[in-house]
Design a protein around this motif. Structure first.
Motif, PDB file in Angstrom:
ATOM      1  N   ALA A  72       0.839  -1.207   0.000  1.00  0.00           N
ATOM      2  CA  ALA A  72       0.000   0.000   0.000  1.00  0.00           C
ATOM      3  C   ALA A  72       0.871   1.252   0.000  1.00  0.00           C
ATOM      4  O   ALA A  72       1.164   1.835   1.044  1.00  0.00           O
ATOM      5  CB  ALA A  72      -0.930  -0.007   1.204  1.00  0.00           C
ATOM      6  N   ALA A  73       1.273   1.680  -1.184  1.00  0.00           N
ATOM      7  CA  ALA A  73       2.188   2.814  -1.295  1.00  0.00           C
ATOM      8  C   ALA A  73       1.557   4.123  -0.828  1.00  0.00           C
ATOM      9  O   ALA A  73       2.263   5.056  -0.450  1.00  0.00           O
ATOM     10  CB  ALA A  73       2.644   2.956  -2.748  1.00  0.00           C
ATOM     11  N   ASP A  74       0.239   4.203  -0.847  1.00  0.00           N
ATOM     12  CA  ASP A  74      -0.428   5.473  -0.538  1.00  0.00           C
ATOM     13  C   ASP A  74      -1.215   5.464   0.765  1.00  0.00           C
ATOM     14  O   ASP A  74      -1.838   6.460   1.103  1.00  0.00           O
ATOM     15  CB  ASP A  74      -1.335   5.870  -1.703  1.00  0.00           C
ATOM     16  CG  ASP A  74      -0.527   6.170  -2.949  1.00  0.00           C
ATOM     17  OD1 ASP A  74       0.006   7.280  -3.050  1.00  0.00           O
ATOM     18  OD2 ASP A  74      -0.391   5.268  -3.803  1.00  0.00           O
ATOM     19  N   GLY A  75      -1.206   4.351   1.484  1.00  0.00           N
ATOM     20  CA  GLY A  75      -1.800   4.382   2.806  1.00  0.00           C
ATOM     21  C   GLY A  75      -2.853   3.336   3.080  1.00  0.00           C
ATOM     22  O   GLY A  75      -3.198   2.526   2.223  1.00  0.00           O
ATOM     23  N   VAL A  76      -3.342   3.383   4.304  1.00  0.00           N
ATOM     24  CA  VAL A  76      -4.341   2.439   4.799  1.00  0.00           C
ATOM     25  C   VAL A  76      -5.659   3.179   5.006  1.00  0.00           C
ATOM     26  O   VAL A  76      -5.673   4.293   5.550  1.00  0.00           O
ATOM     27  CB  VAL A  76      -3.910   1.833   6.156  1.00  0.00           C
ATOM     28  CG1 VAL A  76      -4.854   0.702   6.558  1.00  0.00           C
ATOM     29  CG2 VAL A  76      -2.482   1.353   6.104  1.00  0.00           C
ATOM     30  N   ILE A  77      -6.737   2.563   4.577  1.00  0.00           N
ATOM     31  CA  ILE A  77      -8.070   3.058   4.901  1.00  0.00           C
ATOM     32  C   ILE A  77      -8.665   2.079   5.912  1.00  0.00           C
ATOM     33  O   ILE A  77      -8.718   0.876   5.654  1.00  0.00           O
ATOM     34  CB  ILE A  77      -8.946   3.157   3.651  1.00  0.00           C
ATOM     35  CG1 ILE A  77      -8.347   4.200   2.680  1.00  0.00           C
ATOM     36  CG2 ILE A  77     -10.383   3.530   4.009  1.00  0.00           C
ATOM     37  CD1 ILE A  77      -9.004   4.228   1.331  1.00  0.00           C
ATOM     38  N   ILE A  78      -9.066   2.597   7.059  1.00  0.00           N
ATOM     39  CA  ILE A  78      -9.567   1.744   8.141  1.00  0.00           C
ATOM     40  C   ILE A  78     -11.072   1.963   8.313  1.00  0.00           C
ATOM     41  O   ILE A  78     -11.498   3.044   8.730  1.00  0.00           O
ATOM     42  CB  ILE A  78      -8.859   2.067   9.475  1.00  0.00           C
ATOM     43  CG1 ILE A  78      -7.337   1.993   9.327  1.00  0.00           C
ATOM     44  CG2 ILE A  78      -9.337   1.122  10.574  1.00  0.00           C
ATOM     45  CD1 ILE A  78      -6.578   2.441  10.573  1.00  0.00           C
ATOM     46  N   PRO A  79     -11.893   0.953   8.004  1.00  0.00           N
ATOM     47  CA  PRO A  79     -13.317   1.051   8.335  1.00  0.00           C
ATOM     48  C   PRO A  79     -13.511   0.765   9.829  1.00  0.00           C
ATOM     49  O   PRO A  79     -12.941  -0.188  10.361  1.00  0.00           O
ATOM     50  CB  PRO A  79     -13.972  -0.050   7.480  1.00  0.00           C
ATOM     51  CG  PRO A  79     -12.909  -0.523   6.543  1.00  0.00           C
ATOM     52  CD  PRO A  79     -11.609  -0.269   7.232  1.00  0.00           C
ATOM     53  N   VAL A  80     -14.279   1.615  10.490  1.00  0.00           N
ATOM     54  CA  VAL A  80     -14.564   1.442  11.916  1.00  0.00           C
ATOM     55  C   VAL A  80     -16.079   1.445  12.095  1.00  0.00           C
ATOM     56  O   VAL A  80     -16.740   2.419  11.753  1.00  0.00           O
ATOM     57  CB  VAL A  80     -13.927   2.568  12.753  1.00  0.00           C
ATOM     58  CG1 VAL A  80     -14.299   2.414  14.230  1.00  0.00           C
ATOM     59  CG2 VAL A  80     -12.409   2.576  12.590  1.00  0.00           C
ATOM     60  N   GLN A  81     -16.621   0.360  12.621  1.00  0.00           N
ATOM     61  CA  GLN A  81     -18.070   0.314  12.790  1.00  0.00           C
ATOM     62  C   GLN A  81     -18.488   1.116  14.021  1.00  0.00           C
ATOM     63  O   GLN A  81     -17.756   1.188  15.017  1.00  0.00           O
ATOM     64  CB  GLN A  81     -18.566  -1.129  12.865  1.00  0.00           C
ATOM     65  CG  GLN A  81     -18.490  -1.772  14.228  1.00  0.00           C
ATOM     66  CD  GLN A  81     -18.710  -3.268  14.187  1.00  0.00           C
ATOM     67  OE1 GLN A  81     -17.766  -4.028  14.321  1.00  0.00           O
ATOM     68  NE2 GLN A  81     -19.938  -3.692  14.013  1.00  0.00           N
ATOM     69  N   CYS A  82     -19.647   1.739  13.906  1.00  0.00           N
ATOM     70  CA  CYS A  82     -20.143   2.615  14.972  1.00  0.00           C
ATOM     71  C   CYS A  82     -20.848   1.788  16.043  1.00  0.00           C
ATOM     72  O   CYS A  82     -22.065   1.902  16.256  1.00  0.00           O
ATOM     73  CB  CYS A  82     -21.081   3.668  14.393  1.00  0.00           C
ATOM     74  SG  CYS A  82     -20.262   4.759  13.227  1.00  0.00           S
TER      75      CYS A  82
END
Length: 252
Positions: free
Chosen positions: A142-152
């Motif tokens: 992932a050269a451009d980063g991590v996207i983290i889904p967080v459930q509410c």
């Protein structure tokens, strides 16, 4: 063009990780971008959600990682123009054991994606839950980063510290460009105080990284995978579809 590569990761299961990967990709493709989804999860949910039966896949991401097949030999078309898939099968379940003795095992996916240079605007890697070698491969690529889904929901932030620690370790040793580039709040229920509290906590914890768009709990989002469709195809007028369309616009 140089692809921007993002990993969608959370070691906790059931947080809408695959839902986010598939639907964000669908809307990016609808916006005219060339997009690749890489399914790194042995459950092959992203593969199924994009209308591909894992049982019919002849060449998968497993073959690319373990057998040295070229990534373009495993590419699969989807129902969305501009959206391709590197599919998973259940073979991937044994991949971590088979990867263990390979030199440079953490970089197998990064090397494979290098062969696709110039073909895509965005690559979204759907990592499995957990922090094993498959996830590490996604984070390293992932050269451009991590996207983290967080459930509410309750315990949403529980374990997030483990993921952040892993991201730091990968950044220190394997991928110095790695960072948290986005946090997506998912499964939001506006009727509950708990959802509101989780949103506040996450925004306090990640003030700059958290997307403004919040993904609601939505029955259509839950139904779409069983039809092998993205929410864009299945129910484009639903609340879930409008949310992912807004997320894609914000992401761009």
């Amino acid at each position: 063009m140089t692809a921007r590569i993002f990993c969608i990761a959370n070691q906790k299961g059931g947080v809408a990780k695959t839902t986010t990967a598939v639907n964000l990709a669908a809307y990016l493709a609808a916006a005219g971008r060339q997009v690749l989804v890489v399914d790194m999860d042995p459950q092959a949910n992203a593969t199924t959600c994009l209308g591909v039966d894992p049982r019919t896949v002849e060449t998968s991401v497993y073959d690319v990682l373990i057998s040295g097949q070229q990534a373009d030999e495993a590419l699969t078309l989807t129902a969305h123009v501009g959206l391709h898939l590197l599919p998973a099968t259940q073979d991937l379940a044994g991949a971590e054991v088979e990867m263990a003795p390979i030199i440079g095992r953490e970089r197998l996916l990064a090397r494979a994606l290098g062969s696709l240079s110039g073909r895509y605007d965005y690559v979204l890697i759907d990592d499995p839950p957990g922090l094993g070698l498959l996830t590490i491969n996604g984070l390293t690529a992932a050269a451009d980063g991590v996207i983290i889904p967080v459930q509410c929901e309750y315990l949403a932030l529980e374990g997030l510290s483990h993921l952040l620690r892993t991201i730091e370790q990968v950044r220190d040793v394997l991928n110095d460009r790695l960072r948290v580039s986005g946090v997506v709040l998912t499964m939001f229920d506006g009727r509950t105080n708990l959802s509101q509290q989780v949103v506040q906590e996450v925004r306090k914890y990640f003030p700059h990284e958290t997307f403004h768009t919040v993904i609601p709990r939505n029955i259509r989002l839950s139904e779409a995978p069983s039809y092998g469709q993205s929410i864009l195809s299945y129910a484009p007028g639903s609340a879930g579809a409008l949310a992912y369309r807004a997320l894609a616009a914000e992401f761009l």
